[in-house]
Design an enzyme around this catalytic site. Structure first.
Site, PDB file in Angstrom:
ATOM      1  N   ASP A 115       0.828  -1.208   0.000  1.00 17.92           N
ATOM      2  CA  ASP A 115       0.000   0.000   0.000  1.00 17.92           C
ATOM      3  C   ASP A 115       0.862   1.258   0.000  1.00 17.92           C
ATOM      4  O   ASP A 115       0.617   2.197  -0.765  1.00 17.92           O
ATOM      5  CB  ASP A 115      -0.920   0.012   1.233  1.00 17.92           C
ATOM      6  CG  ASP A 115      -2.013  -1.037   1.157  1.00 17.92           C
ATOM      7  OD1 ASP A 115      -2.466  -1.331   0.046  1.00 17.92           O
ATOM      8  OD2 ASP A 115      -2.409  -1.560   2.212  1.00 17.92           O
TER       9      ASP A 115
ATOM     10  N   HIS B 106      -4.784  -9.536   7.199  1.00 16.77           N
ATOM     11  CA  HIS B 106      -4.520 -10.269   5.956  1.00 16.77           C
ATOM     12  C   HIS B 106      -4.103 -11.713   6.251  1.00 16.77           C
ATOM     13  O   HIS B 106      -3.354 -12.322   5.503  1.00 16.77           O
ATOM     14  CB  HIS B 106      -3.403  -9.599   5.148  1.00 16.77           C
ATOM     15  CG  HIS B 106      -3.635  -8.152   4.869  1.00 16.77           C
ATOM     16  ND1 HIS B 106      -3.071  -7.145   5.623  1.00 16.77           N
ATOM     17  CD2 HIS B 106      -4.394  -7.537   3.922  1.00 16.77           C
ATOM     18  CE1 HIS B 106      -3.453  -5.971   5.143  1.00 16.77           C
ATOM     19  NE2 HIS B 106      -4.258  -6.184   4.120  1.00 16.77           N
TER      20      HIS B 106
ATOM     21  N   ASP C 225     -36.345 -30.171  18.259  1.00 14.65           N
ATOM     22  CA  ASP C 225     -35.010 -29.607  18.460  1.00 14.65           C
ATOM     23  C   ASP C 225     -34.462 -29.850  19.859  1.00 14.65           C
ATOM     24  O   ASP C 225     -33.430 -29.308  20.231  1.00 14.65           O
ATOM     25  CB  ASP C 225     -35.000 -28.111  18.141  1.00 14.65           C
ATOM     26  CG  ASP C 225     -36.038 -27.341  18.954  1.00 14.65           C
ATOM     27  OD1 ASP C 225     -36.652 -27.956  19.857  1.00 14.65           O
ATOM     28  OD2 ASP C 225     -36.239 -26.146  18.695  1.00 14.65           O
ATOM     29  N   GLY C 226     -35.163 -30.643  20.664  1.00 18.70           N
ATOM     30  CA  GLY C 226     -34.598 -31.118  21.923  1.00 18.70           C
ATOM     31  C   GLY C 226     -34.746 -30.231  23.129  1.00 18.70           C
ATOM     32  O   GLY C 226     -34.206 -30.548  24.187  1.00 18.70           O
ATOM     33  N   ASP C 227     -35.484 -29.105  23.031  1.00 24.15           N
ATOM     34  CA  ASP C 227     -35.534 -28.177  24.165  1.00 24.15           C
ATOM     35  C   ASP C 227     -36.869 -28.175  24.909  1.00 24.15           C
ATOM     36  O   ASP C 227     -37.025 -27.465  25.897  1.00 24.15           O
ATOM     37  CB  ASP C 227     -35.212 -26.758  23.709  1.00 24.15           C
ATOM     38  CG  ASP C 227     -36.257 -26.194  22.748  1.00 24.15           C
ATOM     39  OD1 ASP C 227     -37.121 -26.975  22.274  1.00 24.15           O
ATOM     40  OD2 ASP C 227     -36.214 -24.990  22.434  1.00 24.15           O
TER      41      ASP C 227
ATOM     42  N   GLY D  35     -44.712 -31.761  23.385  1.00 21.52           N
ATOM     43  CA  GLY D  35     -45.478 -30.772  24.120  1.00 21.52           C
ATOM     44  C   GLY D  35     -46.814 -31.312  24.597  1.00 21.52           C
ATOM     45  O   GLY D  35     -47.228 -31.072  25.740  1.00 21.52           O
TER      46      GLY D  35
END
Length: 593
Positions: free
Chosen positions: A116, A231, A421-423, A578
């Site tokens: 640069d 970079h 989703d397991g919750d 549920g």
């Protein structure tokens, strides 16, 4: 190797498309595609005689600095290929063709990287040979590279460049001379310190997947690299630590005056500073905000420093790098009088999409008094009713149902892991434990409305997600519908009256969800319970209907909720978690009545 996946694998196309995008988000900008230069439309420049401020460098650092072009910031920006400097020819074309002919001079801001500095230097010398007045400000703010290692090259340029660009751009907009813009730009650099850290190096579009794999393996699991450049340059050390430990090391490198290798700027307790937290590009906003909290806390507690401004976001990125850079600017006197202090120049308006600091000076400077935090129980209590229930029976029934629900958590979680989703299990257990605390604190009384109000509050405080919202709506509606049954004299709340209130609450819930029996949701258990209770007045039969409804969800394909997106054949193996969890609670409730 998620970091190696890109939407554009052709780096040339990626750079040009990105530059075109900058002009689409700010209609006052133009693109010179041949020279990869973003510049202001001549008609957008109110005072063409003002100093022009130019920046540039390799692409991959977006929004730096093409998106900094605009009123109050840059006049133009020259972009190279990814992580490579633009050529001297590109820079010469920008300085000679893309700036107002009337401009009194140009200040070029460049980061301290060899390519640069050399290429911009050549472009500047060519412009000077043509009679143009051009000065260069080289930004070198990195402390990750100490004096011993930096040698003659010196410090690298990092996100402090954004502060230099903003201050120089605002000063130029105010009509300052080339000399003053250059002097202030260099003054900012002299008072800047920055250091970065990253969890991984980045993958450049178009490069091999094997290279990405090697980069991932180079750092190693669980390690963070401190001092990493923008970079992919290696940092100064790799450590295994948590966020507080990481911030502690980074701030010490920037501010410890006993570290003679890195004490570039003398910043002491009580000094006025600006704090910039820059996202490498791949750190989530959630985590970056947590990083801000940790940094500000340690600056105050360990160094006695309270930033006058805290600026956070992506300003000078490194593609999708999962890291961040801390920059601290010690505010120094510019010597230019009112309206031209570093702080005022930072706060000055800028019409550039890359400068995302949107808080006005007045907002920062205003004194904000303390606001009394709401204490638990400050909310207005519900007005008591004349309705009565047996508090001991209500307590034992609820306790029985809640304990049965908690005991079923593992089974509910297993079902939800297979088909969702397991919750779900954890969420129901958390809500049940919250209500149990209400029972243990003696907040269940003979007034059913008062008890329901406390129970609804516990659910709101402990259950989140869709099921938490559904239960909270239902329970609050149930409380409202129980109130409607209130009479002027003490009245025992009968099963029939409960059924009426429950049915009305079910209708209220229907305003917020289209779920019905057959959709594989908790409604497959709730609706049969309410309907059967209304028909028979028998809690045991209603609970049995809820269990049957939950059992029938085995094999049902979900049409609502997250299970719709999970996919697979899990719904054929297990009931809806549920509905199953609710049926367990209702069965336990019925057993105690």
């Amino acid at each position: 190797m998620a970091a190696a996946k890109h939407y554009l694998d052709d780096p040339t196309n990626a750079v040009l498309s990105s530059l075109r995008g900058v002009t689409l988000t700010n209609p006052s900008l133009l693109l010179d595609e041949t020279n990869k230069t973003i510049y202001r439309h001549p008609s957008s420049i109110a005072s063409p005689k003002n100093v022009s401020v130019v920046c540039g460098g390799g692409s991959g650092h977006e929004p730096g600095f093409s998106a900094f072009v605009g009123q109050g910031a840059l006049t133009a920006c020259v972009a190279g290929t990814i992580f490579a400097s633009p050529s001297a020819q590109q820079i010469r074309a920008c300085l000679s063709q893309r700036l107002p002919a009337e401009t009194q001079g140009v200040v070029v801001v460049v980061t301290n990287y060899t390519g640069d500095v050399l290429n911009f230097g050549m472009g500047i010398e060519k412009a000077r040979a043509m009679g143009k007045k051009v000065e260069m400000v080289i930004v070198a703010d990195d402390v990750g590279v100490g004096r011993a290692k930096g040698g003659k090259v010196g410090r690298r340029g990092l996100s402090g460049t954004a502060l230099v660009v903003k201050i120089c751009g605002a000063l130029a907009e105010a009509g300052a001379s080339v000399e003053d813009c250059t002097k202030v730009g260099r003054l900012v650099v002299d008072n800047l310190v920055s250091v970065g850290a990253s969890l991984s190096r980045v993958h450049v579009p178009g490069r091999s997947l094997q290279e990405a794999k090697e980069e991932e393996e180079r750092l190693g699991p669980g390690l963070v690299e401190i001092g990493m450049g923008i970079h992919n340059e290696p940092g100064c050390e790799k450590v295994k630590t948590d966020l507080p430990g990481l911030v502690r090391i980074m701030l010490a490198q920037m501010l410890d005056q006993n570290d003679k290798d890195r004490a570039y700027v003398k910043i002491e307790k009580g000094d006025n500073i600006v704090l910039l937290i820059n996202n490498f590009g791949g750190t989530s906003n959630l985590e970056l905000s947590a990083v801000v909290t940790e940094i500000v806390g340690q600056l105050g507690n360990s160094y006695g420093l309270k930033p006058k401004r805290v600026i956070s976001g992506t300003f000078f990125g490194s593609l999708n790098g999962p890291g961040f850079i801390i920059s601290v600017l010690k505010l120094a006197d510019t010597g230019l009088g009112p309206g031209k202090s570093m702080l005022e120049l930072l706060d000055a308006p800028a019409e550039a999409t890359g400068w995302s600091a949107s808080i006005k000076s007045e907002t920062w400077e205003k004194e904000y008094g303390e606001v009394k935090a709401a204490a638990e129980g400050d909310e207005e209590d519900a007005r008591p009713t004349n309705l009565k229930v047996d508090p001991k029976l209500l307590y034992s029934a609820l306790k029985s149902g809640l304990e049965r629900l908690i005991a079923s958590e593992a089974e509910v979680t297993r079902y939800d892991t297979i088909a969702g989703d397991g919750d779900c299990g954890v969420g129901l257990k958390r809500g049940a434990e919250g209500i149990l605390k209400i029972l243990e604190n003696g907040q269940v009384t003979e007034d059913p409305l008062m008890s329901l109000t406390k129970i609804a509050g516990a659910v709101e405080a402990t259950m989140d997600g869709t099921s938490g919202a559904l239960y909270a709506i239902f329970l609050n509606s149930l409380a409202a519908n129980v109130r409607k049954l209130d009479l002027s004299t003490p009245t025992e709340l009968t099963p029939k009256m409960w059924a009426q209130a429950l049915d009305d609450s079910l209708k209220a819930l229907g305003k917020y969800t289209p779920a019905q029996p057959g959709d594989r949701t908790l409604m497959d258990a709730l609706v049969p319970f309410v309907k059967t209770l209304g028909e028979t007045g028998n809690t045991g039969k209603a609970a049995e209907a809820a269990k049957t409804g939950a059992d029938r969800t085995k094999g049902m394909k979900a049409s609502l909720g997250r299970a719709v997106y999970v996919g697979g054949e899990g719904h054929t193996e297990v009931p809806d978690p549920g509905a199953y969890g609710l049926s367990q609670f209702l069965s336990g409730l019925a057993e105690a009545l």
